[in-house]
Write a protein that holds these residues in place. Structure first.
Motif, PDB file in Angstrom:
ATOM      1  N   LEU A  62       0.848  -1.185   0.000  1.00 48.23           N
ATOM      2  CA  LEU A  62       0.000   0.000   0.000  1.00 48.23           C
ATOM      3  C   LEU A  62       0.889   1.242   0.000  1.00 48.23           C
ATOM      4  CD1 LEU A  62      -2.912   1.097   0.223  1.00 48.23           C
ATOM      5  CD2 LEU A  62      -2.558   1.178   2.692  1.00 48.23           C
ATOM      6  N   PHE A  63       0.602   2.114  -0.936  1.00 51.90           N
ATOM      7  CA  PHE A  63       1.371   3.353  -1.054  1.00 51.90           C
ATOM      8  C   PHE A  63       0.445   4.538  -0.876  1.00 51.90           C
ATOM      9  CE2 PHE A  63       4.121   0.365  -3.026  1.00 51.90           C
ATOM     10  CZ  PHE A  63       5.403   0.856  -2.863  1.00 51.90           C
ATOM     11  N   VAL A  64       0.959   5.589  -0.288  1.00 49.54           N
ATOM     12  CA  VAL A  64       0.231   6.845  -0.270  1.00 49.54           C
ATOM     13  C   VAL A  64       0.748   7.661  -1.453  1.00 49.54           C
ATOM     14  CG1 VAL A  64       1.855   7.902   1.393  1.00 49.54           C
ATOM     15  CG2 VAL A  64      -0.432   8.886   1.080  1.00 49.54           C
ATOM     16  N   ILE A  65      -0.180   8.243  -2.197  1.00 49.40           N
ATOM     17  CA  ILE A  65       0.217   9.068  -3.341  1.00 49.40           C
ATOM     18  C   ILE A  65       0.562  10.449  -2.805  1.00 49.40           C
ATOM     19  CG2 ILE A  65      -0.476  10.024  -5.577  1.00 49.40           C
ATOM     20  CD1 ILE A  65      -0.077   6.946  -5.524  1.00 49.40           C
ATOM     21  N   ASP A  66       1.843  10.640  -2.529  1.00 49.11           N
ATOM     22  CA  ASP A  66       2.298  11.876  -1.898  1.00 49.11           C
ATOM     23  C   ASP A  66       3.066  12.768  -2.869  1.00 49.11           C
ATOM     24  OD1 ASP A  66       4.235   9.964  -2.016  1.00 49.11           O
ATOM     25  OD2 ASP A  66       4.855  10.099   0.068  1.00 49.11           O
ATOM     26  N   ASP A  67       3.189  12.339  -4.114  1.00 52.76           N
ATOM     27  CA  ASP A  67       3.745  13.219  -5.144  1.00 52.76           C
ATOM     28  C   ASP A  67       2.650  13.413  -6.192  1.00 52.76           C
ATOM     29  OD1 ASP A  67       5.081  14.561  -7.125  1.00 52.76           O
ATOM     30  OD2 ASP A  67       6.870  13.295  -7.067  1.00 52.76           O
ATOM     31  N   LEU A  68       1.787  14.369  -5.882  1.00 53.60           N
ATOM     32  CA  LEU A  68       0.600  14.582  -6.724  1.00 53.60           C
ATOM     33  C   LEU A  68       0.969  15.058  -8.120  1.00 53.60           C
ATOM     34  CD1 LEU A  68      -2.322  16.238  -4.785  1.00 53.60           C
ATOM     35  CD2 LEU A  68      -2.265  14.042  -5.970  1.00 53.60           C
ATOM     36  N   ASP A  69       2.066  15.778  -8.195  1.00 58.63           N
ATOM     37  CA  ASP A  69       2.520  16.294  -9.477  1.00 58.63           C
ATOM     38  C   ASP A  69       2.873  15.142 -10.419  1.00 58.63           C
ATOM     39  OD1 ASP A  69       2.859  18.964 -10.440  1.00 58.63           O
ATOM     40  OD2 ASP A  69       4.962  18.426 -10.813  1.00 58.63           O
ATOM     41  N   GLU A  70       3.615  14.203  -9.904  1.00 65.13           N
ATOM     42  CA  GLU A  70       4.026  13.036 -10.684  1.00 65.13           C
ATOM     43  C   GLU A  70       2.793  12.219 -11.071  1.00 65.13           C
ATOM     44  OE1 GLU A  70       7.225  13.112 -11.418  1.00 65.13           O
ATOM     45  OE2 GLU A  70       7.027  11.363 -12.701  1.00 65.13           O
ATOM     46  N   TYR A  71       1.889  12.070 -10.142  1.00 61.58           N
ATOM     47  CA  TYR A  71       0.637  11.354 -10.391  1.00 61.58           C
ATOM     48  C   TYR A  71      -0.139  12.015 -11.533  1.00 61.58           C
ATOM     49  CZ  TYR A  71      -4.286  10.188  -9.611  1.00 61.58           C
ATOM     50  OH  TYR A  71      -5.598   9.836  -9.788  1.00 61.58           O
ATOM     51  N   ALA A  72      -0.236  13.344 -11.475  1.00 63.47           N
ATOM     52  CA  ALA A  72      -1.004  14.086 -12.477  1.00 63.47           C
ATOM     53  C   ALA A  72      -0.345  14.005 -13.851  1.00 63.47           C
ATOM     54  CB  ALA A  72      -1.159  15.540 -12.045  1.00 63.47           C
ATOM     55  N   LYS A  73       0.970  14.021 -13.874  1.00 61.57           N
ATOM     56  CA  LYS A  73       1.677  13.919 -15.145  1.00 61.57           C
ATOM     57  C   LYS A  73       1.492  12.529 -15.746  1.00 61.57           C
ATOM     58  CE  LYS A  73       5.310  17.349 -14.365  1.00 61.57           C
ATOM     59  NZ  LYS A  73       6.707  17.504 -13.939  1.00 61.57           N
TER      60      LYS A  73
END
Ligand SMILES: [Zn+2]
Length: 167
Positions: A62-73
């Motif tokens: 389980l990971f927390v998505i803590d780099d929203l910028d990378e996620y959005a890209k």
């Protein structure tokens, strides 16, 4: 168990892998599994938290998505020059009709495209969206496309809706 950090994994995190399962936990506790712009906006605004389950070979993590910028890209919510090969500018496009046989009854026509601006098409979906905006082209995004490199750089074979090809 504490979730791990997706940011720590960096660009190798499988944001768009088919097997990556997203879990958005809203403030009221309900759970959704979307990955769209609305999810991004909610997480960014602190209205929800986003986690991802990355199924490993032996166990899932389980990971927390803590780099929203990378996620959005990764999800195309934010433009990413590195991932797409495409700058956010008006591309200098050269194109010719493909030499191969064309099906005259198809609404699509095969064309060869070169980009004189130095961009590379690494994401057809993003290039198609840019061409729709810049030239009004309706580029087919399902089905085959290809690239070949020659002395003058890469040439891409795409299919574009015949009627949209005006310039
Ligand atoms: Zn360009």
């Amino acid at each position: 168990m504490e979730p791990r950090s997706a940011a720590a994994v960096g660009r190798d995190f499988p944001y768009t892998a088919r097997t990556t399962c997203y879990v958005e936990i809203h403030k009221d506790g309900h759970v959704t599994h979307g990955t769209d712009r609305a999810t991004y906006e909610r997480v960014k605004a602190g209205e929800s938290k986003l986690y991802a389950v990355w199924p490993g070979e032996w166990s899932s993590h389980l990971f927390v998505i803590d780099d929203l910028d990378e996620y959005a890209k990764a999800h195309g919510i934010k433009h990413d020059v590195q991932r797409t090969g495409l700058a956010e500018h008006v591309h200098q496009v050269r194109w010719t009709e493909s030499g191969g046989e064309q099906n005259p009854r198809s609404p699509y026509i095969g064309i060869s495209v070169s980009l004189d601006c130095g961009c590379k098409i690494q994401s057809l979906a993003v290039f198609a969206a840019q061409m729709r905006e810049q030239k009004g082209w309706a580029v087919a995004t399902s089905g085959g496309w290809g690239s070949s490199s020659g002395p003058e750089g890469a040439t891409y074979s795409l299919r574009v809706r015949r009627k949209s090809l005006t310039a």
